[in-house]
Scaffold this motif. Structure first.
Motif, short mmCIF file in Angstrom:
data_model
loop_
_atom_site.label_atom_id
_atom_site.label_comp_id
_atom_site.label_asym_id
_atom_site.label_seq_id
_atom_site.Cartn_x
_atom_site.Cartn_y
_atom_site.Cartn_z
N ASP A 1 41.68 21.30 -0.80
CA ASP A 1 41.45 19.80 -0.59
C ASP A 1 39.66 19.81 -1.30
O ASP A 1 40.00 18.15 -2.24
CB ASP A 1 40.94 19.77 0.87
N GLU A 2 39.63 20.43 -1.09
CA GLU A 2 37.76 20.14 -2.22
C GLU A 2 38.09 20.60 -3.24
O GLU A 2 38.20 19.41 -4.39
CB GLU A 2 36.24 21.06 -1.80
N ILE A 3 38.85 21.56 -4.07
CA ILE A 3 39.68 21.54 -5.58
C ILE A 3 40.45 19.96 -6.36
O ILE A 3 40.66 19.90 -6.94
CB ILE A 3 40.38 22.79 -4.93
N GLN A 4 41.25 20.48 -4.62
CA GLN A 4 42.09 18.68 -5.23
C GLN A 4 41.38 17.91 -5.67
O GLN A 4 42.43 16.65 -6.13
CB GLN A 4 43.24 18.71 -3.22
N GLN A 5 40.36 17.01 -4.61
CA GLN A 5 39.43 16.26 -5.04
C GLN A 5 39.24 16.06 -6.64
O GLN A 5 38.99 15.20 -6.74
CB GLN A 5 38.36 16.03 -3.63
N TYR A 6 38.42 17.25 -6.33
CA TYR A 6 37.46 17.43 -8.01
C TYR A 6 38.59 17.17 -8.76
O TYR A 6 37.92 16.88 -10.23
CB TYR A 6 36.98 18.85 -6.91
N THR A 7 40.37 18.11 -8.86
CA THR A 7 40.62 17.58 -9.59
C THR A 7 41.07 15.96 -9.88
O THR A 7 41.17 15.93 -11.36
CB THR A 7 41.76 18.76 -9.57
N GLN A 8 41.38 15.59 -8.97
CA GLN A 8 41.60 14.10 -9.18
C GLN A 8 40.32 13.82 -9.93
O GLN A 8 40.79 12.89 -10.15
CB GLN A 8 41.47 13.58 -7.92
N GLN A 9 39.72 14.20 -9.72
CA GLN A 9 38.14 13.05 -9.98
C GLN A 9 38.37 13.86 -11.76
O GLN A 9 38.00 12.23 -12.55
CB GLN A 9 36.83 13.36 -8.87
N LEU A 10 38.26 14.97 -11.87
CA LEU A 10 38.07 14.51 -13.39
C LEU A 10 39.34 14.43 -13.81
O LEU A 10 39.30 14.15 -15.45
CB LEU A 10 38.88 16.24 -13.23
N GLN B 1 40.49 11.21 -13.61
CA GLN B 1 39.72 10.38 -13.58
C GLN B 1 39.26 10.05 -14.52
O GLN B 1 38.94 8.94 -15.45
CB GLN B 1 39.23 9.88 -11.94
N ARG B 2 37.83 11.15 -14.17
CA ARG B 2 37.06 10.37 -15.24
C ARG B 2 37.65 10.88 -17.14
O ARG B 2 37.34 9.93 -17.63
CB ARG B 2 36.20 12.08 -15.49
N VAL B 3 38.74 11.56 -17.42
CA VAL B 3 39.97 12.48 -18.50
C VAL B 3 39.97 10.71 -18.99
O VAL B 3 40.40 10.23 -19.40
CB VAL B 3 40.08 12.81 -18.50
N GLU B 4 41.10 9.50 -17.43
CA GLU B 4 41.31 9.19 -18.26
C GLU B 4 40.69 8.05 -18.48
O GLU B 4 40.65 6.69 -19.63
CB GLU B 4 42.32 9.06 -17.44
N ALA B 5 39.72 7.73 -17.61
CA ALA B 5 38.40 6.95 -18.19
C ALA B 5 37.52 6.81 -19.86
O ALA B 5 37.26 5.81 -20.04
CB ALA B 5 36.75 7.00 -17.02
#
Length: 323
Positions: free
Chosen positions: A303-312, A314-318
């Motif tokens: 779950d932590e890896i998935q959350q980190y991946t999603q955050q990453l 989102q940052r790339v998209e931003a």
């Protein structure tokens, strides 16, 4: 007339011995261990079948191993420390080699615990497991010096046959218990807990055993508190767990990841695998084994890896949008 009377008396006596033999067989079948069986076989052979002295021996490869016998005072004697090599030319080896059930020997040395104690007749019976000789019975006339009853050999052979069957079944049961005990220990080492369920002909099931300490450590419950139910599972996973049990009872190996709710209310993730036991004679699954591993920590990391991946992402998209 005298001969006819004696013949009738012998027939009556033999019938009484056969009835006693039936009772002895039932009593021996209820013994709990092989050691108790060997001891009771000697006691009942003397007490109910009227044998003077009796000894029982196991066959272990080339050796005869004592179990219990009768001493020169008529008392039960523990002979488990005695061991003899069966040479090729011995009576015992010959009986087994020939596939004989019982034989009478007259005018021979009588022995007790391997030592000569007198002369008279003795008789030997082989205990068989199919075509394998697994033991011997020995009786003699050390106390009375009377000739053997006409039915002595037949009686001893029947007693040996009954004992051979009971010993074989007891050994199978003992081996099964030992196997299950080893399975529990090994399963406890390689998984968080293990379990076994018996399956009835109608498809219902009941708990047989579970590694109690490890189950309580993982779930907080005693296994008998919820055995045979699905109360342990998270409500959203109950239906899927029930379906996997149905598949296992139908003969399939099943595995999956499930949420459970512990006694303290915590939600934990368990990986479960079930292995059915098929009975060819009855053409159905008669039981199944299972192991369970606590994968809560692994799921947390995922779950932590998935959350980190999603955050990453989102940052790339931003950043991409900024560019």
């Amino acid at each position: 007339e005298e001969a006819l009377r004696q013949s009738k008396e012998i027939a009556t006596a033999y019938q009484e011995k056969l009835r006693a033999l039936h009772e002895v067989g039932l009593e021996l079948s209820s013994t709990k261990t092989l050691d108790e069986l060997y001891r009771k076989a000697v006691e009942l052979g003397i007490g109910k079948l009227g044998l003077e002295r009796l000894g029982i021996f196991r066959i272990e490869g080339e050796y005869l191993v004592g179990q219990y016998g009768t001493d020169e005072e008529g008392h039960l004697r523990d002979e488990r420390h005695l061991r003899w090599l069966m040479e090729p030319d011995t009576r015992e080896r010959q009986l087994v080699r020939e596939g004989s059930h019982a034989r009478l020997y007259e005018g021979v040395d009588l022995k007790g615990a391997g030592e000569i104690v007198g002369r008279g007749w003795d008789a030997l019976a082989v205990l068989w497991n199919g075509t394998e000789g697994i033991g011997l019975l020995a009786t003699d006339n050390y106390f009375t010096h009377q000739p053997p009853a006409p039915y002595m050999v037949d009686l001893l052979a029947l007693y040996g046959a009954i004992l051979g069957n009971i010993i074989t079944q007891k050994q199978i049961d003992a081996d099964l218990r030992a196997s299950e005990s080893r399975y529990r220990v090994i399963s406890d080492l390689i998984s968080d807990y293990a379990f076994s369920y018996d399956v009835r002909p109608d498809g219902s099931f009941t708990a047989n055993w579970m590694t109690e300490d490890s189950f309580r450590r993982v779930t907080g419950y005693g296994w008998q508190d919820i055995a045979g139910t699905f109360k342990l599972y998270h409500p959203e996973d109950v239906e899927r767990a029930q379906e996997q049990v149905r598949q296992t009872i139908a003969g399939a190996i099943t595995e999956g990841e499930f949420r459970v709710v512990t006694a303290s209310g915590d939600v934990r993730w368990l990986y479960m695998r079930r292995q059915p036991v098929w009975d060819a004679e009855h053409s159905r699954v008669i039981s199944y084994y299972g192991v369970s591993q606590d994968i809560t920590e692994r799921k947390r990391l995922e779950d932590e890896i998935q959350q980190y991946t999603q955050q990453l992402e989102q940052r790339v998209e931003a950043r991409t949008g900024e560019v």
